[in-house]
Design a protein around this motif. Sequence first.
Motif, PDB file in Angstrom:
ATOM      1  N   ARG A 184     -27.052  52.564  -4.359  1.00  0.00           N
ATOM      2  CA  ARG A 184     -25.647  52.913  -4.080  1.00  0.00           C
ATOM      3  C   ARG A 184     -25.086  52.015  -2.960  1.00  0.00           C
ATOM      4  O   ARG A 184     -23.904  51.724  -2.919  1.00  0.00           O
ATOM      5  CB  ARG A 184     -25.568  54.399  -3.716  1.00  0.00           C
ATOM      6  CG  ARG A 184     -24.203  54.997  -3.727  1.00  0.00           C
ATOM      7  CD  ARG A 184     -23.455  54.682  -4.986  1.00  0.00           C
ATOM      8  NE  ARG A 184     -23.797  55.553  -6.092  1.00  0.00           N
ATOM      9  CZ  ARG A 184     -23.316  55.401  -7.322  1.00  0.00           C
ATOM     10  NH1 ARG A 184     -22.492  54.410  -7.604  1.00  0.00           N
ATOM     11  NH2 ARG A 184     -23.665  56.214  -8.283  1.00  0.00           N
TER      12      ARG A 184
ATOM     13  N   ARG B 180     -18.657  66.243  -8.492  1.00  0.00           N
ATOM     14  CA  ARG B 180     -19.196  64.903  -8.810  1.00  0.00           C
ATOM     15  C   ARG B 180     -20.637  64.999  -9.250  1.00  0.00           C
ATOM     16  O   ARG B 180     -21.292  66.028  -9.084  1.00  0.00           O
ATOM     17  CB  ARG B 180     -19.058  63.994  -7.594  1.00  0.00           C
ATOM     18  CG  ARG B 180     -19.689  64.566  -6.354  1.00  0.00           C
ATOM     19  CD  ARG B 180     -19.391  63.708  -5.149  1.00  0.00           C
ATOM     20  NE  ARG B 180     -19.549  64.493  -3.940  1.00  0.00           N
ATOM     21  CZ  ARG B 180     -20.211  64.072  -2.875  1.00  0.00           C
ATOM     22  NH1 ARG B 180     -20.764  62.894  -2.865  1.00  0.00           N
ATOM     23  NH2 ARG B 180     -20.319  64.834  -1.805  1.00  0.00           N
ATOM     24  N   LYS B 181     -21.125  63.880  -9.758  1.00  0.00           N
ATOM     25  CA  LYS B 181     -22.507  63.836 -10.234  1.00  0.00           C
ATOM     26  C   LYS B 181     -23.441  63.687  -9.035  1.00  0.00           C
ATOM     27  O   LYS B 181     -23.016  63.233  -7.972  1.00  0.00           O
ATOM     28  CB  LYS B 181     -22.676  62.653 -11.187  1.00  0.00           C
ATOM     29  CG  LYS B 181     -22.242  63.002 -12.601  1.00  0.00           C
ATOM     30  CD  LYS B 181     -22.529  61.831 -13.521  1.00  0.00           C
ATOM     31  CE  LYS B 181     -21.250  61.171 -13.946  1.00  0.00           C
ATOM     32  NZ  LYS B 181     -21.259  59.806 -14.266  1.00  0.00           N
TER      33      LYS B 181
ATOM     34  N   ARG C 105     -18.803  60.018  -2.233  1.00  0.00           N
ATOM     35  CA  ARG C 105     -17.372  60.269  -2.081  1.00  0.00           C
ATOM     36  C   ARG C 105     -16.638  58.931  -2.003  1.00  0.00           C
ATOM     37  O   ARG C 105     -17.192  57.950  -1.510  1.00  0.00           O
ATOM     38  CB  ARG C 105     -17.125  61.073  -0.799  1.00  0.00           C
ATOM     39  CG  ARG C 105     -17.612  62.503  -0.925  1.00  0.00           C
ATOM     40  CD  ARG C 105     -17.646  63.193   0.402  1.00  0.00           C
ATOM     41  NE  ARG C 105     -18.821  62.774   1.187  1.00  0.00           N
ATOM     42  CZ  ARG C 105     -19.127  63.309   2.367  1.00  0.00           C
ATOM     43  NH1 ARG C 105     -18.357  64.233   2.884  1.00  0.00           N
ATOM     44  NH2 ARG C 105     -20.204  62.902   3.009  1.00  0.00           N
TER      45      ARG C 105
ATOM     46  N   THR D 265     -25.578  61.529  -8.274  1.00  0.00           N
ATOM     47  CA  THR D 265     -25.727  60.188  -7.716  1.00  0.00           C
ATOM     48  C   THR D 265     -24.389  59.569  -7.316  1.00  0.00           C
ATOM     49  O   THR D 265     -24.330  58.395  -6.980  1.00  0.00           O
ATOM     50  CB  THR D 265     -26.408  59.255  -8.732  1.00  0.00           C
ATOM     51  OG1 THR D 265     -25.663  59.335  -9.952  1.00  0.00           O
ATOM     52  CG2 THR D 265     -27.846  59.634  -8.958  1.00  0.00           C
ATOM     53  N   ASP D 266     -23.336  60.390  -7.352  1.00  0.00           N
ATOM     54  CA  ASP D 266     -22.027  59.859  -6.936  1.00  0.00           C
ATOM     55  C   ASP D 266     -21.845  60.030  -5.438  1.00  0.00           C
ATOM     56  O   ASP D 266     -22.348  60.998  -4.850  1.00  0.00           O
ATOM     57  CB  ASP D 266     -20.895  60.622  -7.650  1.00  0.00           C
ATOM     58  CG  ASP D 266     -20.689  60.086  -9.037  1.00  0.00           C
ATOM     59  OD1 ASP D 266     -21.330  59.071  -9.374  1.00  0.00           O
ATOM     60  OD2 ASP D 266     -19.902  60.695  -9.792  1.00  0.00           O
TER      61      ASP D 266
END
Lengths: 287, 257
Positions: free
Chosen positions: B241, B40-41, B46, B43-44
């Motif tokens: 987020r 994942r990136k 789970r 800033t992603d």
Amino acid sequence: MDLDNEELLEEGGSRLTFPGETLTSSQAYMRGHGTYVDNEEVIASVAGTIERVNKLVTVRAIRTRYNPEVGDLVVGRITEVVQPRRWKVDANSRQDAVLMLSSVNLPGGVQRRKLESDELQMRNFFEEGDLLVAEVQAFFSDGAMSLHTRSLKYGKLRNGQLVAVPPILVRRLKSHFLTLPCGVDLILGLNGYIWVSKHVKESEQEGEEGFDAEAVYSNQNDDIDESTRTAISRVTNIIRVLSSHFIPMSDMLLLEAYEWTVDQEGNAKDLLQEDFGEALIASINTR
Amino acid sequence: MAQTGFDRRRINGPDESFPPIFEVDEHQNSWTIGQPRSGRKPTDIRPIFLQAGLINRANGSAYIETQRTKIACAVYGPRQSKNVAFNEKGRVNVEVKFAPFSCQRRRAPMRDAEDRSIATAIQQAITSSVRLELLPKSTIDICINIIESDGIEGCVASGSVAASTALAGAGIEVIGLVVACSACVIGNEVWLDPSEEEARASSGVLVLSCMPALESVTSVWQSGQMKADDVFSCMEACQTRCVDVHSVVAQALLESI
């Protein structure tokens, strides 16, 4: 996210909200239960349905503890005998309820004076773990409720079984003492505790004159025959099924459900199977 | 009995045992320090699975799963405090328990202070959101059971989210939903929601709990080394987020009622 007025204005509408959501401006509306005001905005503080009466906005939580009101009928369980002269009662509320010795009927006449000997033998009336039906009399300054059992309808419970459901499912009815024709008495406590017991004939109820302390504060169950036992457990299981499907209790509904289960010739325990319970709910909904 | 840490209160295994050897370790990651993040990136986070109201006996409950972090949370109360002096405000107790199989190594019950430090962190994140002034003499008990753990930071963040959801599900008055997000600094990048491995490789970790609906922060929990600038960029990244996490929580709550 501001609600536009049209959405709020629709009375009886059931819009859901969650804590922290801004409902409306506090200048146009008043805050009710389940909301608070911050920055001139009415904000929800519980998850539930928004209700509006005129200018009052309230949010009703689905699963919550019982909020007592004076005059409510409750079923409770004694948790403690404490001095001076009182019992602590668990009534599914935020705090334990209090039952004062002065608010119970004592043996030997309703208007008798309290004696010191009564104080010393409080456990003869109610002991830890005893179930009782009572009415909310008043509130203390800290919000705890005070109960009373000063009526022949109220007092210690025996010959039956307790079921607990979410308090929101028990509505205010004309009478909370129900008698089903299958020989079962029901006490729907507004705190969500429901007492299902063997039917007591009117004539056999302890009368005003012959107020019989032995019978009122007795810990012994009467003889309950096989068919009554089955009926009691059947009603109990119906209540469990209704509460798991979130259906409010009423005497008509319980009666219909009981007849349906008898028609189906199922055992009382069959009700607890999921498909049988769902069939019951479906049959109620079609009527 | 030369066995260390013998516990008489529990059923103990045999004296001598060997760990099973698996043919393939499915969680084996070929990721090493210095490479870009795998899967994942930066800033992603789970993906979150959240469900409210699965424990019948409790007044409110929630289950949260973010890949390998799995937490069940139950709320009991508000009920009258026992044997404590009169208190005009309510109390919030948080209890965290690890399942014995939750980590790479078996968690022996009541052996370390890790669960208590997590409990303190979650309590700090949650308590300021509850309207305790409405609950005199009362106690709210929050029991958090960690079924599988993937890093302490993830447990604190997910535990706070689950606890807040369960509180709202119990119909307890709160000023807003608390959501939390963790971040770590690897090299000069900010990675959100680090797994255990990533957190170990990082220089510092931070957990931010906030109420996006009210735009306020309830707690910041930081460990390891971090520059002041990194802290701020971590907090900002977490905060943005958290808005997404908040919508997940609100959705889960509305579905449960």
